[in-house]
Each structure stands twice: as structure tokens, then as C-alpha cells.
Design a protein around this motif. Structure first.
Motif, short mmCIF file in Angstrom:
data_model
loop_
_atom_site.label_atom_id
_atom_site.label_comp_id
_atom_site.label_asym_id
_atom_site.label_seq_id
_atom_site.Cartn_x
_atom_site.Cartn_y
_atom_site.Cartn_z
N CYS A 22 33.03 115.48 79.06
CA CYS A 22 34.38 114.91 78.92
C CYS A 22 35.07 114.97 80.28
CB CYS A 22 35.15 115.70 77.87
SG CYS A 22 36.71 114.95 77.46
N TYR A 24 38.19 113.44 81.04
CA TYR A 24 39.64 113.49 80.92
C TYR A 24 40.02 113.62 79.45
CZ TYR A 24 38.93 108.44 80.19
OH TYR A 24 38.49 107.23 79.76
N CYS A 26 41.93 112.26 76.39
CA CYS A 26 42.48 110.98 75.91
C CYS A 26 43.92 111.13 75.41
CB CYS A 26 41.60 110.40 74.81
SG CYS A 26 40.05 109.73 75.44
N VAL A 29 46.18 110.91 78.40
CA VAL A 29 46.26 109.52 78.87
C VAL A 29 47.17 108.71 77.96
CG1 VAL A 29 44.93 107.41 79.33
CG2 VAL A 29 44.00 109.63 79.98
N THR A 47 44.89 100.19 83.61
CA THR A 47 43.93 101.27 83.88
C THR A 47 43.91 102.27 82.73
OG1 THR A 47 44.22 101.05 86.27
CG2 THR A 47 43.32 103.14 85.47
N TYR A 48 45.08 102.69 82.27
CA TYR A 48 45.16 103.63 81.15
C TYR A 48 44.55 103.02 79.89
CZ TYR A 48 48.31 106.80 83.70
OH TYR A 48 48.84 107.69 84.59
N ARG A 50 42.17 100.77 79.73
CA ARG A 50 40.70 100.78 79.90
C ARG A 50 40.14 102.18 79.70
NH1 ARG A 50 41.44 97.33 84.59
NH2 ARG A 50 41.28 99.24 85.79
N MET A 51 40.85 103.19 80.19
CA MET A 51 40.40 104.58 80.01
C MET A 51 40.30 104.92 78.52
SD MET A 51 42.55 106.50 83.02
CE MET A 51 41.99 108.15 82.67
N LEU A 52 41.30 104.52 77.76
CA LEU A 52 41.29 104.80 76.33
C LEU A 52 40.21 104.00 75.61
CD1 LEU A 52 45.12 104.99 75.64
CD2 LEU A 52 43.49 106.89 75.69
N LYS A 54 37.32 102.96 76.86
CA LYS A 54 35.98 103.46 77.20
C LYS A 54 35.73 104.87 76.69
CE LYS A 54 35.19 100.58 81.19
NZ LYS A 54 34.63 100.50 82.52
N ALA A 56 36.41 109.25 76.95
CA ALA A 56 36.35 110.26 78.00
C ALA A 56 34.94 110.76 78.28
CB ALA A 56 37.24 111.44 77.62
N ARG A 58 31.24 110.92 79.57
CA ARG A 58 30.41 110.31 80.61
C ARG A 58 29.08 111.06 80.69
NH1 ARG A 58 34.00 107.49 79.94
NH2 ARG A 58 35.33 106.41 81.40
#
Length: 80
Positions: A22, A24, A26, A29, A47-48, A50-52, A54, A56, A58
Motif C-alpha cells: 500500500c 498511500y 485512500c 486522498v 490526479t486525486y 486517478r489515485m482513487l 487505481k 493504493a 502496488r
């Protein structure tokens, strides 16, 4: 070595090379997104979002977990 002998070879022990991680939170964000003024910060808003979208999680490769890649190759059965 025959085919039956190859089928009986035990698999090598698991080598931990990578893991899901993880990167970040969510909920943080989402909180920042809720506070954001969309008109002034359109690029940051996207950007925020897209972060949500995709998420957290990886896939992270841990190269430092193996001292030498050659030791990992040595543990592999011949012919694989």
C-alpha cells in the motif's frame, strides 16, 4: 532423468522477491479531494481522482532480499 523423475522433484522453497504494498491511504486522498477547490486546482483534482480509481496497492520488487541472484538460480532444478 526420466519424465517421472522430473515430476517427483520437490519445488524450490519460495523466494520472496516481490509483494503487494500500500503506497498511500485512500481515505486521506479522498479527504483532500473533498477539501479541494476544483476551479483553482483542476490538475490536482484529476490526479486525486486517478489515485482513487487505481487504488493504493502496488507491486513492489525487493531486489535486496536476495544477496546474489546466482544463489537463486543454483536452487532451481536442472532443465527448468
Amino acid at each position: 532423468m526420466s519424465r517421472t523423475a522430473l515430476a517427483c522433484v520437490a519445488p524450490p522453497s519460495r523466494i520472496p522477491l516481490a509483494q503487494m504494498r500500500c503506497v498511500y491511504d485512500c481515505s486521506e486522498v479522498q479527504a483532500k479531494l473533498d477539501k479541494l477547490n476544483a476551479q483553482e486546482h483542476a490538475a490536482l483534482l484529476k490526479t486525486y481522482e486517478r489515485m482513487l480509481a487505481k487504488g493504493a496497492q502496488r507491486f513492489q520488487v525487493e531486489e535486496a532480499l536476495i544477496k546474489s541472484p546466482w544463489s537463486a538460480f543454483a536452487r532451481e532444478p536442472a532443465g527448468s
